[in-house]
Design an enzyme around this catalytic site. Structure first.
Site, PDB file in Angstrom:
ATOM      1  N   HIS A  51       2.060   1.910  -3.454  1.00 54.89           N
ATOM      2  CA  HIS A  51       1.021   2.569  -4.254  1.00 54.89           C
ATOM      3  C   HIS A  51       1.030   4.080  -3.995  1.00 54.89           C
ATOM      4  O   HIS A  51       0.936   4.885  -4.924  1.00 54.89           O
ATOM      5  CB  HIS A  51      -0.360   2.003  -3.905  1.00 54.89           C
ATOM      6  CG  HIS A  51      -0.637   0.650  -4.472  1.00 54.89           C
ATOM      7  ND1 HIS A  51      -0.789   0.417  -5.824  1.00 54.89           N
ATOM      8  CD2 HIS A  51      -0.800  -0.555  -3.866  1.00 54.89           C
ATOM      9  CE1 HIS A  51      -1.043  -0.870  -6.023  1.00 54.89           C
ATOM     10  NE2 HIS A  51      -1.046  -1.484  -4.848  1.00 54.89           N
ATOM     11  N   CYS A  86     -15.859  -3.034   9.113  1.00 51.12           N
ATOM     12  CA  CYS A  86     -16.556  -1.801   9.493  1.00 51.12           C
ATOM     13  C   CYS A  86     -16.750  -0.929   8.261  1.00 51.12           C
ATOM     14  O   CYS A  86     -15.819  -0.699   7.489  1.00 51.12           O
ATOM     15  CB  CYS A  86     -15.725  -1.051  10.539  1.00 51.12           C
ATOM     16  SG  CYS A  86     -16.230   0.655  10.825  1.00 51.12           S
ATOM     17  N   THR A 131       0.827  -1.199   0.000  1.00 46.37           N
ATOM     18  CA  THR A 131       0.000   0.000   0.000  1.00 46.37           C
ATOM     19  C   THR A 131       0.864   1.254   0.000  1.00 46.37           C
ATOM     20  O   THR A 131       0.571   2.238  -0.688  1.00 46.37           O
ATOM     21  CB  THR A 131      -0.927   0.007   1.231  1.00 46.37           C
ATOM     22  OG1 THR A 131      -1.762  -1.143   1.187  1.00 46.37           O
ATOM     23  CG2 THR A 131      -1.793   1.254   1.256  1.00 46.37           C
TER      24      THR A 131
END
Length: 346
Positions: A47, A111, A44
């Protein structure tokens, strides 16, 4: 604590990042301040560093990024009573709301209002990081700081592999980046009869072998589907863990899975993926799972026990240790695929 600290800052909307001197974060009443001992680079983070389409639509520079770490608590907020200065910790990186339908039924990992440390909030590529006490995980005192820093991504691997039966089954790990490498070790520890590792990168396939893979397949040099079926008496593999995010590899995963098998997808494809739903899902009767994050905190318990019992050894896949100042070299290694996990030391 007042003063300034070194931090890797995503300073602008574009490629790269900068090492800057920024204020040490203030601690709110329900937070703790942690002195970072080790922080590791995640896909991540790559990225975000590379500034691809996903990061351009998600993050808002300037801010400190990074979300995998270990460290020592140095300050606690007024309402924190479960953690004290001196505790050796890591952290669950999903900040959840606690009141959506998913949270109210114990499914915190999905969530609907999730925020991610170092993506949506200030992160840990720094000398200090402040986080909610409820997200803190206490580490065994004897756990090395680099191992402790990669428990969060190992949780992704554990969640992916163990979200169904594994013992005695054939397991294919598609994509041998750091989480794929950890998934190899988890599958082996969980009693998989075969662990097939697929990648285009021979360096990372070598690491997969060290992590316990029984078969290495360079998908650019041989047909991965034919190889998988030849190793399973023509039936196909029982469990496919998709870590690559490449549309062709995902299709191959659906093609190599046996009837009634399980396909667990952790990867995040950046392009649309064509799937033959009729023949590869419906007629095969397979189970397809989307995997996000870690089950809070069931997965953390599994990770800790696998590491403490020495059933999974992560040392082969942690290939580089660099000072925080050399972060650009770390991102270069990640982009070139010439590493396993890169750990930065502030």
């Amino acid at each position: 604590m007042s003063g300034t600290m070194k931090a890797i800052v995503k300073h602008q909307r574009g490629v790269g990042a900068e090492l800057q001197e920024v204020p040490i974060p203030d601690v709110k009443e329900n937070e703790v301040l942690i002195k970072v001992k080790a922080t590791s680079i995640c896909g991540t983070d790559v990225h975000i560093y590379n500034w691809d389409e996903w990061s351009a639509s998600r993050v808002h520079p300037p801010y400190v990024f990074g979300h995998e770490f270990s460290g020592e608590v140095v300050e606690v907020g007024d309402k924190v009573n479960t953690i004290v200065p001196g505790d050796y910790v890591s952290a669950e990186t999903h900040l959840v709301c606690g009141h959506c339908p998913q949270c109210l039924t114990g499914k915190f990992h999905i969530c609907e209002n999730t925020k991610i440390i170092g993506v949506d909030t200030q992160g840990c590529f720094a000398e200090y990081v402040a986080l909610p006490a409820q997200n803190i995980w206490k580490n065994p005192e004897n756990m090395p700081s680099d191992i402790a820093s990669v428990q969060e991504p190992m949780g992704n691997a554990v969640h992916t592999v163990l979200n169904g039966e594994v013992a005695g089954k054939s397991v294919a790990i598609i994509g041998c980046g750091p989480i794929g490498l950890m998934a190899v070790g988890v599958a082996k520890a969980a009693g998989a009869s075969q662990v097939l590792a697929f990648d285009l990168n021979n360096y990372r396939l070598g690491l997969a072998e060290q992590m316990g893979a029984t078969t290495l397949v360079n998908s650019g040099e041989e047909d991965p589907v034919k190889t998988a079926k030849s190793l399973t008496s023509g039936h196909g593999v029982d469990v496919v863990c998709e870590m690559s995010g490449h549309p062709a590899a995902i299709d191959q995963g659906f093609k190599m899975i046996t009837n009634g098998g399980r396909m667990s997808i952790l990867s995040l494809p950046t392009k649309p993926v064509k799937v033959d739903i009729t023949n590869d899902i419906v007629f095969k009767g397979i189970e397809v799972q989307g995997i996000t994050g870690r089950k809070m905190y069931e997965t953390w318990q599994q990770v800790s026990r696998l590491l403490n019992s020495n059933q999974v050894d992560l040392t082969p896949m942690i290939t580089h240790h660099l000072p925080l100042e050399d972060f650009e070299k770390g991102f270069q290694l990640m982009n070139e695929g010439k590493c396993g996990k890169v750990v930065l030391k502030p």
